[in-house]
Design a protein around this motif. Sequence first.
Motif, short mmCIF file in Angstrom:
data_model
loop_
_atom_site.label_atom_id
_atom_site.label_comp_id
_atom_site.label_asym_id
_atom_site.label_seq_id
_atom_site.Cartn_x
_atom_site.Cartn_y
_atom_site.Cartn_z
N ALA A 44 16.04 -5.62 11.62
CA ALA A 44 16.11 -6.26 10.31
C ALA A 44 15.39 -7.60 10.38
O ALA A 44 15.64 -8.40 11.30
N VAL A 45 14.51 -7.86 9.43
CA VAL A 45 13.78 -9.12 9.35
C VAL A 45 14.22 -9.80 8.05
O VAL A 45 13.99 -9.26 6.96
N THR A 66 12.39 1.78 12.36
CA THR A 66 12.88 1.36 11.05
C THR A 66 12.86 -0.15 10.96
O THR A 66 13.37 -0.84 11.85
N LEU A 67 12.28 -0.65 9.89
CA LEU A 67 12.27 -2.09 9.61
C LEU A 67 12.94 -2.31 8.26
O LEU A 67 12.49 -1.77 7.24
N THR A 68 14.00 -3.09 8.25
CA THR A 68 14.59 -3.55 6.99
C THR A 68 14.10 -4.96 6.75
O THR A 68 14.29 -5.84 7.59
N VAL A 69 13.43 -5.17 5.63
CA VAL A 69 12.85 -6.48 5.30
C VAL A 69 13.58 -7.00 4.07
O VAL A 69 13.55 -6.37 3.00
N ASP A 97 7.32 -5.87 -1.19
CA ASP A 97 6.34 -4.81 -1.47
C ASP A 97 5.19 -4.87 -0.47
O ASP A 97 4.64 -3.83 -0.07
N SER A 98 4.81 -6.08 -0.05
CA SER A 98 3.74 -6.22 0.94
C SER A 98 4.16 -5.59 2.26
O SER A 98 3.34 -5.00 2.96
N ALA A 99 5.45 -5.73 2.61
CA ALA A 99 5.94 -5.15 3.86
C ALA A 99 5.85 -3.64 3.84
O ALA A 99 5.47 -3.01 4.84
N VAL A 100 6.18 -3.04 2.70
CA VAL A 100 6.08 -1.58 2.59
C VAL A 100 4.63 -1.14 2.76
O VAL A 100 4.33 -0.19 3.50
N ARG A 101 3.71 -1.82 2.10
CA ARG A 101 2.31 -1.43 2.18
C ARG A 101 1.75 -1.60 3.60
O ARG A 101 1.12 -0.69 4.14
N ILE A 102 2.03 -2.75 4.19
CA ILE A 102 1.45 -3.04 5.51
C ILE A 102 2.04 -2.14 6.57
O ILE A 102 1.37 -1.74 7.53
N GLY A 103 3.33 -1.79 6.43
CA GLY A 103 3.94 -0.89 7.39
C GLY A 103 3.28 0.46 7.39
O GLY A 103 2.98 1.04 8.44
N PRO A 108 2.21 4.87 10.40
CA PRO A 108 2.75 5.90 9.49
C PRO A 108 4.14 6.38 9.86
O PRO A 108 4.86 6.89 8.99
N THR A 109 4.55 6.22 11.12
CA THR A 109 5.88 6.69 11.52
C THR A 109 6.97 5.65 11.30
O THR A 109 8.15 5.96 11.45
N THR A 110 6.59 4.42 10.98
CA THR A 110 7.57 3.36 10.74
C THR A 110 8.09 3.44 9.31
O THR A 110 7.31 3.50 8.37
N VAL A 111 9.41 3.43 9.17
CA VAL A 111 10.04 3.42 7.85
C VAL A 111 10.38 1.97 7.50
O VAL A 111 11.14 1.32 8.23
N VAL A 112 9.79 1.46 6.44
CA VAL A 112 10.09 0.10 5.98
C VAL A 112 11.05 0.19 4.81
O VAL A 112 10.73 0.80 3.78
N ARG A 113 12.21 -0.43 4.98
CA ARG A 113 13.22 -0.45 3.92
C ARG A 113 13.20 -1.81 3.24
O ARG A 113 13.67 -2.80 3.81
N PRO A 114 12.62 -1.91 2.04
CA PRO A 114 12.58 -3.20 1.35
C PRO A 114 13.91 -3.50 0.67
O PRO A 114 14.49 -2.64 0.01
N VAL A 115 14.41 -4.70 0.86
CA VAL A 115 15.64 -5.13 0.19
C VAL A 115 15.31 -6.41 -0.56
O VAL A 115 15.18 -7.48 0.05
#
Length: 370
Positions: A44-45, A66-69, A97-103, A108-115
């Motif tokens: 989580a970031v 998995t990255l939760t931003v 939204d930038s985190a989702v795009r850049i991830g 491609p295998t990284t799941v970015v969870r925007p909060v």
Amino acid sequence: MAFPPLVEPVGALGDAEQTRTARHRVLAGFGDIAQRRLAAAHVAVVGAGGLGSPAVLALAAAGVGTLTVIDDDEVEASNLQRQVMHRVIDVGAPKVDSAVRIGAELSPTTVVRPVRALLTPANARELLAGADVVIDGTDTFPTREAVAAACEELGVPLVWGVVQEFHAQATVFWSAPPAGTAPLRLADLYPPDAAADAPTCAQVGVLGALCLQVGSLLATEAIKLVTGVGEPLFGRVLVIDALRGRTVEVPLRPAAAAEAVAQAQPAAPPTAPVPQLTPEQTLAAQRDGALLLDVREPAETARGVIPGSVLVPLGDLLADPARVGAPRVVVVCQVGMRAQRAARALREAGVEASVLAGGLDAWTRATVPA
């Protein structure tokens, strides 16, 4: 000290991911198993700004599963000098939204969870639950304290960094480290309200390139904790002075342990209060040979100083009080709070130190005609 890895590895990496992470997997002591641990990890970031941006870039590129931003803010034009995850076209859009795009673009295998939410004491535990490691990239101490409190309650390691002007600090806190290791918490480095009078980055600025350096360092610490490779910055604070190109390491131990050691020692005589001088007394002391030491930050001193003052920011002084090299000192800050801390440190180092009561504000009122 080295710690065991935080997560179990996934069974196998796909062919494309093996190719993409090939340079990791040939690292001595890292190899395929560490890369598979990254693929299983959830980091989580908190904050998608100056520190969170490079951390997200590095962690996605590294293959974290998995990255939760977490960030409630929108991109502003003034962010782009240091928040490298965002682009000009992102101005006005949510930072997450930038985190989702850049991830997706990097891994491609990284799941970015925007909060898109403001982390507070009321929701911090819920937002951070399930993470193996938390990185704090926020820029206000109330939020930092909320992140730290939630990590303490969850028992999750907290990778922590702060950047201001040309200076930075980084370390790892963990309330539930492996057996035989004493916990370390934010309060062991910064007691509550210790940074209440610190200026903000908006007031004094921050070097963009230093944000990239420290954000990448925080990502590296998270990778080490996840994989069990190397020695995390636990029990150590890395202090960076970008202007002088210096990096020093300061030991950190639990405040409770320090208190226990102090209680075991013979009682020390009461500490004499720091003398408080009026502007007139300060001027007389200067004429009598005392050094006027201004401990404000450069952006503050650029707006005006007492003639003849020597300028040493508070952080630099506390790191090495002996650097002053004068037997008598009158310490100056804006209103007097930082000067008190500096004067106590100087007196402990054997310097006869006093404080301009009320700081530069009092000096200005006394010297500028109404």
